[in-house]
Design a protein around this motif. Sequence first.
Motif, PDB file in Angstrom:
ATOM      1  N   SER A   1     -13.858   1.692 -37.811  1.00  0.00           N
ATOM      2  CA  SER A   1     -13.401   2.797 -36.963  1.00  0.00           C
ATOM      3  C   SER A   1     -12.844   3.942 -37.794  1.00  0.00           C
ATOM      4  O   SER A   1     -13.011   5.116 -37.437  1.00  0.00           O
ATOM      5  N   VAL A   2     -12.234   3.633 -38.931  1.00  0.00           N
ATOM      6  CA  VAL A   2     -11.754   4.684 -39.837  1.00  0.00           C
ATOM      7  C   VAL A   2     -12.947   5.393 -40.482  1.00  0.00           C
ATOM      8  O   VAL A   2     -12.965   6.623 -40.594  1.00  0.00           O
ATOM      9  N   ILE A   3     -13.959   4.647 -40.863  1.00  0.00           N
ATOM     10  CA  ILE A   3     -15.191   5.259 -41.389  1.00  0.00           C
ATOM     11  C   ILE A   3     -15.814   6.170 -40.332  1.00  0.00           C
ATOM     12  O   ILE A   3     -16.225   7.295 -40.632  1.00  0.00           O
ATOM     13  N   ASP A   4     -15.864   5.694 -39.098  1.00  0.00           N
ATOM     14  CA  ASP A   4     -16.474   6.461 -38.013  1.00  0.00           C
ATOM     15  C   ASP A   4     -15.767   7.788 -37.741  1.00  0.00           C
ATOM     16  O   ASP A   4     -16.368   8.704 -37.173  1.00  0.00           O
ATOM     17  N   SER A   5     -14.515   7.897 -38.158  1.00  0.00           N
ATOM     18  CA  SER A   5     -13.782   9.156 -37.970  1.00  0.00           C
ATOM     19  C   SER A   5     -14.369  10.279 -38.821  1.00  0.00           C
ATOM     20  O   SER A   5     -14.146  11.451 -38.534  1.00  0.00           O
ATOM     21  N   LYS A   6     -15.092   9.921 -39.863  1.00  0.00           N
ATOM     22  CA  LYS A   6     -15.707  10.877 -40.785  1.00  0.00           C
ATOM     23  C   LYS A   6     -14.683  11.798 -41.465  1.00  0.00           C
ATOM     24  O   LYS A   6     -15.003  12.897 -41.905  1.00  0.00           O
ATOM     25  N   LEU A   7     -13.453  11.304 -41.581  1.00  0.00           N
ATOM     26  CA  LEU A   7     -12.397  12.076 -42.229  1.00  0.00           C
ATOM     27  C   LEU A   7     -12.210  11.722 -43.702  1.00  0.00           C
ATOM     28  O   LEU A   7     -11.497  12.421 -44.406  1.00  0.00           O
TER      29      LEU A   7
ATOM     30  N   ILE B   1      -1.593   3.926 -40.747  1.00  0.00           N
ATOM     31  CA  ILE B   1      -2.611   4.648 -41.494  1.00  0.00           C
ATOM     32  C   ILE B   1      -1.884   5.656 -42.379  1.00  0.00           C
ATOM     33  O   ILE B   1      -1.367   6.658 -41.886  1.00  0.00           O
ATOM     34  N   HIS B   2      -1.802   5.354 -43.657  1.00  0.00           N
ATOM     35  CA  HIS B   2      -1.094   6.218 -44.606  1.00  0.00           C
ATOM     36  C   HIS B   2      -2.086   7.202 -45.217  1.00  0.00           C
ATOM     37  O   HIS B   2      -3.062   6.797 -45.850  1.00  0.00           O
ATOM     38  N   LEU B   3      -1.817   8.504 -45.012  1.00  0.00           N
ATOM     39  CA  LEU B   3      -2.714   9.579 -45.430  1.00  0.00           C
ATOM     40  C   LEU B   3      -2.000  10.554 -46.344  1.00  0.00           C
ATOM     41  O   LEU B   3      -0.816  10.808 -46.159  1.00  0.00           O
TER      42      LEU B   3
ATOM     43  N   GLN C   1      -3.084  17.762 -36.858  1.00  0.00           N
ATOM     44  CA  GLN C   1      -2.606  16.876 -35.795  1.00  0.00           C
ATOM     45  C   GLN C   1      -3.779  16.397 -34.955  1.00  0.00           C
ATOM     46  O   GLN C   1      -3.827  15.239 -34.557  1.00  0.00           O
ATOM     47  N   SER C   2      -4.731  17.267 -34.701  1.00  0.00           N
ATOM     48  CA  SER C   2      -5.911  16.907 -33.924  1.00  0.00           C
ATOM     49  C   SER C   2      -6.723  15.819 -34.627  1.00  0.00           C
ATOM     50  O   SER C   2      -7.174  14.860 -33.986  1.00  0.00           O
ATOM     51  N   GLN C   3      -6.907  15.940 -35.935  1.00  0.00           N
ATOM     52  CA  GLN C   3      -7.648  14.921 -36.690  1.00  0.00           C
ATOM     53  C   GLN C   3      -6.915  13.582 -36.653  1.00  0.00           C
ATOM     54  O   GLN C   3      -7.539  12.532 -36.486  1.00  0.00           O
ATOM     55  N   LYS C   4      -5.592  13.614 -36.794  1.00  0.00           N
ATOM     56  CA  LYS C   4      -4.812  12.377 -36.759  1.00  0.00           C
ATOM     57  C   LYS C   4      -4.841  11.755 -35.364  1.00  0.00           C
ATOM     58  O   LYS C   4      -4.902  10.530 -35.223  1.00  0.00           O
ATOM     59  N   GLN C   5      -4.858  12.575 -34.338  1.00  0.00           N
ATOM     60  CA  GLN C   5      -4.937  12.073 -32.968  1.00  0.00           C
ATOM     61  C   GLN C   5      -6.294  11.410 -32.729  1.00  0.00           C
ATOM     62  O   GLN C   5      -6.363  10.313 -32.168  1.00  0.00           O
ATOM     63  N   ILE C   6      -7.361  12.048 -33.162  1.00  0.00           N
ATOM     64  CA  ILE C   6      -8.703  11.460 -33.024  1.00  0.00           C
ATOM     65  C   ILE C   6      -8.782  10.136 -33.774  1.00  0.00           C
ATOM     66  O   ILE C   6      -9.311   9.146 -33.259  1.00  0.00           O
ATOM     67  N   LEU C   7      -8.245  10.106 -34.979  1.00  0.00           N
ATOM     68  CA  LEU C   7      -8.244   8.887 -35.785  1.00  0.00           C
ATOM     69  C   LEU C   7      -7.497   7.765 -35.075  1.00  0.00           C
ATOM     70  O   LEU C   7      -8.015   6.642 -34.952  1.00  0.00           O
ATOM     71  N   SER C   8      -6.301   8.041 -34.582  1.00  0.00           N
ATOM     72  CA  SER C   8      -5.527   6.985 -33.928  1.00  0.00           C
ATOM     73  C   SER C   8      -6.208   6.529 -32.631  1.00  0.00           C
ATOM     74  O   SER C   8      -6.194   5.341 -32.306  1.00  0.00           O
ATOM     75  N   GLU C   9      -6.850   7.449 -31.916  1.00  0.00           N
ATOM     76  CA  GLU C   9      -7.565   7.072 -30.696  1.00  0.00           C
ATOM     77  C   GLU C   9      -8.792   6.212 -30.999  1.00  0.00           C
ATOM     78  O   GLU C   9      -9.078   5.260 -30.267  1.00  0.00           O
ATOM     79  N   LEU C  10      -9.506   6.521 -32.081  1.00  0.00           N
ATOM     80  CA  LEU C  10     -10.656   5.691 -32.479  1.00  0.00           C
ATOM     81  C   LEU C  10     -10.224   4.268 -32.812  1.00  0.00           C
ATOM     82  O   LEU C  10     -10.851   3.298 -32.379  1.00  0.00           O
TER      83      LEU C  10
ATOM     84  N   VAL D   1      -0.904   2.246 -32.935  1.00  0.00           N
ATOM     85  CA  VAL D   1      -1.518   2.852 -34.122  1.00  0.00           C
ATOM     86  C   VAL D   1      -0.666   4.061 -34.497  1.00  0.00           C
ATOM     87  O   VAL D   1      -0.300   4.852 -33.618  1.00  0.00           O
ATOM     88  N   HIS D   2      -0.357   4.198 -35.794  1.00  0.00           N
ATOM     89  CA  HIS D   2       0.451   5.342 -36.222  1.00  0.00           C
ATOM     90  C   HIS D   2      -0.023   5.867 -37.572  1.00  0.00           C
ATOM     91  O   HIS D   2       0.137   5.198 -38.587  1.00  0.00           O
ATOM     92  N   PRO D   3      -0.586   7.072 -37.598  1.00  0.00           N
ATOM     93  CA  PRO D   3      -0.883   7.726 -38.877  1.00  0.00           C
ATOM     94  C   PRO D   3       0.414   8.294 -39.478  1.00  0.00           C
ATOM     95  O   PRO D   3       1.246   8.840 -38.748  1.00  0.00           O
ATOM     96  N   TYR D   4       0.568   8.137 -40.771  1.00  0.00           N
ATOM     97  CA  TYR D   4       1.735   8.649 -41.502  1.00  0.00           C
ATOM     98  C   TYR D   4       1.249   9.548 -42.636  1.00  0.00           C
ATOM     99  O   TYR D   4       0.314   9.189 -43.345  1.00  0.00           O
ATOM    100  N   ASP D   5       1.905  10.666 -42.824  1.00  0.00           N
ATOM    101  CA  ASP D   5       1.613  11.527 -43.973  1.00  0.00           C
ATOM    102  C   ASP D   5       2.385  11.054 -45.193  1.00  0.00           C
ATOM    103  O   ASP D   5       3.584  10.781 -45.105  1.00  0.00           O
ATOM    104  N   LEU D   6       1.684  10.955 -46.318  1.00  0.00           N
ATOM    105  CA  LEU D   6       2.325  10.667 -47.596  1.00  0.00           C
ATOM    106  C   LEU D   6       2.597  11.991 -48.299  1.00  0.00           C
ATOM    107  O   LEU D   6       1.773  12.914 -48.248  1.00  0.00           O
TER     108      LEU D   6
END
Length: 109
Positions: free
Chosen positions: A26-32, A62-64, A70-79, A96-101
Amino acid sequence: MPHIIIEHSKTLDVCLSKLLSSVYQSVIDSKLFDITTIKTRLIEYQACLLGDDREDFVHVQIHLLEGRTQSQKQILSELVLSELQHILSDGVSLSVHPYDLDPTIYRKN
């Protein structure tokens, strides 16, 4: 990058390799991300108490490196959440929680 950390209860009724590969895909599918930079791992918790009377949980961190919108992180967490809902029963607490490093202090070799 990213680092994907899948935390889960010990009693979770799912094939763990399927859980790992499904979240990874699902992370691969995000294409990010460049597929060669995605690192995914599981952490099992021996015991937990959940306030919603459920017995099992899955929480995906998800540590990034900063820079995603914000939109990309929202799409990622929804996927990722959608994939978890697909492979797990309704009785499992999911989050699911994306975190910025901070790139000024993050180090790797």
